[in-house]
Design a protein around this motif. Structure first.
Motif, PDB file in Angstrom:
ATOM      1  N   TYR A  53       6.614   6.697 -12.595  1.00 16.51           N
ATOM      2  CA  TYR A  53       5.683   6.575 -11.475  1.00 16.51           C
ATOM      3  C   TYR A  53       5.794   5.200 -10.806  1.00 16.51           C
ATOM      4  N   VAL A  54       5.802   4.146 -11.591  1.00 19.55           N
ATOM      5  CA  VAL A  54       5.861   2.799 -11.021  1.00 19.55           C
ATOM      6  C   VAL A  54       7.159   2.610 -10.246  1.00 19.55           C
ATOM      7  N   ARG A  55       8.232   3.243 -10.686  1.00 22.89           N
ATOM      8  CA  ARG A  55       9.496   3.142  -9.951  1.00 22.89           C
ATOM      9  C   ARG A  55       9.364   3.674  -8.525  1.00 22.89           C
ATOM     10  N   THR A  56       8.517   4.685  -8.327  1.00 25.99           N
ATOM     11  CA  THR A  56       8.343   5.218  -6.980  1.00 25.99           C
ATOM     12  C   THR A  56       7.639   4.227  -6.073  1.00 25.99           C
ATOM     13  N   LEU A  57       6.950   3.256  -6.660  1.00 18.74           N
ATOM     14  CA  LEU A  57       6.221   2.268  -5.880  1.00 18.74           C
ATOM     15  C   LEU A  57       7.007   0.983  -5.662  1.00 18.74           C
ATOM     16  N   VAL A  58       7.685   0.512  -6.704  1.00 19.88           N
ATOM     17  CA  VAL A  58       8.317  -0.818  -6.609  1.00 19.88           C
ATOM     18  C   VAL A  58       9.816  -0.801  -6.857  1.00 19.88           C
ATOM     19  N   GLY A  59      10.402   0.360  -7.102  1.00 18.72           N
ATOM     20  CA  GLY A  59      11.841   0.443  -7.283  1.00 18.72           C
ATOM     21  C   GLY A  59      12.339  -0.307  -8.507  1.00 18.72           C
ATOM     22  N   ASP A  60      13.310  -1.181  -8.308  1.00 17.02           N
ATOM     23  CA  ASP A  60      13.986  -1.841  -9.419  1.00 17.02           C
ATOM     24  C   ASP A  60      13.099  -2.811 -10.189  1.00 17.02           C
ATOM     25  N   ASP A  61      11.943  -3.165  -9.654  1.00 22.52           N
ATOM     26  CA  ASP A  61      11.036  -4.082 -10.351  1.00 22.52           C
ATOM     27  C   ASP A  61      10.090  -3.354 -11.297  1.00 22.52           C
ATOM     28  N   ALA A  62      10.300  -2.064 -11.481  1.00 21.81           N
ATOM     29  CA  ALA A  62       9.357  -1.246 -12.250  1.00 21.81           C
ATOM     30  C   ALA A  62       9.204  -1.710 -13.693  1.00 21.81           C
ATOM     31  N   HIS A 150       5.083   9.169   2.089  1.00 22.50           N
ATOM     32  CA  HIS A 150       4.810   8.427   0.854  1.00 22.50           C
ATOM     33  C   HIS A 150       3.622   8.982   0.083  1.00 22.50           C
ATOM     34  N   ASP A 151       2.541   9.382   0.787  1.00 25.15           N
ATOM     35  CA  ASP A 151       1.371   9.862   0.061  1.00 25.15           C
ATOM     36  C   ASP A 151       1.670  11.161  -0.689  1.00 25.15           C
ATOM     37  N   GLN A 152       2.457  12.054  -0.070  1.00 27.49           N
ATOM     38  CA  GLN A 152       2.817  13.293  -0.751  1.00 27.49           C
ATOM     39  C   GLN A 152       3.720  13.026  -1.940  1.00 27.49           C
ATOM     40  N   ALA A 153       4.679  12.129  -1.780  1.00 27.10           N
ATOM     41  CA  ALA A 153       5.591  11.810  -2.885  1.00 27.10           C
ATOM     42  C   ALA A 153       4.825  11.223  -4.061  1.00 27.10           C
ATOM     43  N   GLU A 154       3.895  10.308  -3.783  1.00 27.40           N
ATOM     44  CA  GLU A 154       3.120   9.687  -4.861  1.00 27.40           C
ATOM     45  C   GLU A 154       2.272  10.713  -5.590  1.00 27.40           C
ATOM     46  N   ARG A 181      -4.948  18.147  -3.842  1.00 27.50           N
ATOM     47  CA  ARG A 181      -4.349  19.473  -4.038  1.00 27.50           C
ATOM     48  C   ARG A 181      -3.597  19.912  -2.783  1.00 27.50           C
ATOM     49  N   THR A 182      -4.208  19.668  -1.643  1.00 31.99           N
ATOM     50  CA  THR A 182      -3.569  20.068  -0.389  1.00 31.99           C
ATOM     51  C   THR A 182      -2.273  19.290  -0.161  1.00 31.99           C
ATOM     52  N   ALA A 183      -2.304  17.982  -0.405  1.00 32.70           N
ATOM     53  CA  ALA A 183      -1.100  17.160  -0.214  1.00 32.70           C
ATOM     54  C   ALA A 183       0.004  17.590  -1.167  1.00 32.70           C
ATOM     55  N   ALA A 184      -0.359  17.885  -2.426  1.00 34.66           N
ATOM     56  CA  ALA A 184       0.645  18.332  -3.391  1.00 34.66           C
ATOM     57  C   ALA A 184       1.247  19.660  -2.950  1.00 34.66           C
TER      58      ALA A 184
END
Length: 202
Positions: A53-62, A150-154, A181-184
């Motif tokens: 999950y953190v990788r989806t936010l900060v990439g290589d700094d996860a 981004h919100d749907q991916a998260e 639920r709707t976004a997912a």
């Protein structure tokens, strides 16, 4: 329950269910009381999906951000109140705050690129939104997730990969459960359309 409330992940995207938890609430209580073995067991169960999950936010700094989150978790676990599901949500909340602080410090936007070598294949129920995804490799699927808003991916990562329910995700990201639920649902439908676009004509 409405169709939009159901979220069945494809096998390769399911949260890591290996090493089934044995009396998880008792394990949590022991960890809160200072049992280091119990804390290590919780760490092994939760860390892989938290890191994804953190990788989806900060990439290589996860790795660094997630390590900082675990230091916070270890420091405050004794005062945590709640069951194992609440604890999972709490760990994600801490990690998310660390990630957002990190992004603000670096003055850059969240990254939606997720390394794909850590997601194991798991068996799980299927539905119309995810059946088509099962034929894709993990690498291809996560590349498509990275193309979502981004919100749907998260939300998809939190619900499907981390394994949190809509209520917990809503609390973490500051949205209503219905909106989660709707976004997912919309994200999975969008993924289905992306997959169809990739399929060669017959």
């Amino acid at each position: 329950m409405s169709h939009a409330e159901e979220l069945h992940p494809p096998p390769w995207l399911a949260a890591d269910r290996t090493g089934a938890e044995h009396e998880p609430d008792a394990l949590l209580r022991a960890a809160r009381e200072g049992d280091e073995d119990a804390f290590r067991t919780l760490y092994r169960q939760i860390h892989p999906r938290l890191l994804r999950y953190v990788r989806t936010l900060v990439g290589d700094d996860a790795e660094d951000v997630t390590s900082e989150a675990w230091l916070h978790i270890a420091r405050d676990i004794a005062i945590f109140k709640g069951d194992i599901n609440g604890f999972r949500g709490w760990t994600v909340t801490i990690a998310r705050h660390r990630a957002l602080d990190h992004l603000r410090h670096r003055k850059r936007r969240p990254v939606a690129q997720t390394p794909v070598d850590e997601l194991p294949e798991q068996t799980a129920p299927e539905d119309t939104e995810t059946t088509a995804l099962n034929s894709l490799s993990t690498e291809a699927a996560l590349a498509l997730i990275a193309r979502l808003p981004h919100d749907q991916a998260e939300i998809i990562i939190l619900r499907v990969v981390v394994g949190l329910d809509a209520k917990t995700v809503a609390k973490i990201i500051g949205k209503r459960p219905g909106a989660v639920r709707t976004a997912a649902h919309r994200g999975l439908r969008r993924l289905e359309h992306l997959i169809n676009d990739l399929e060669p004509p017959r």
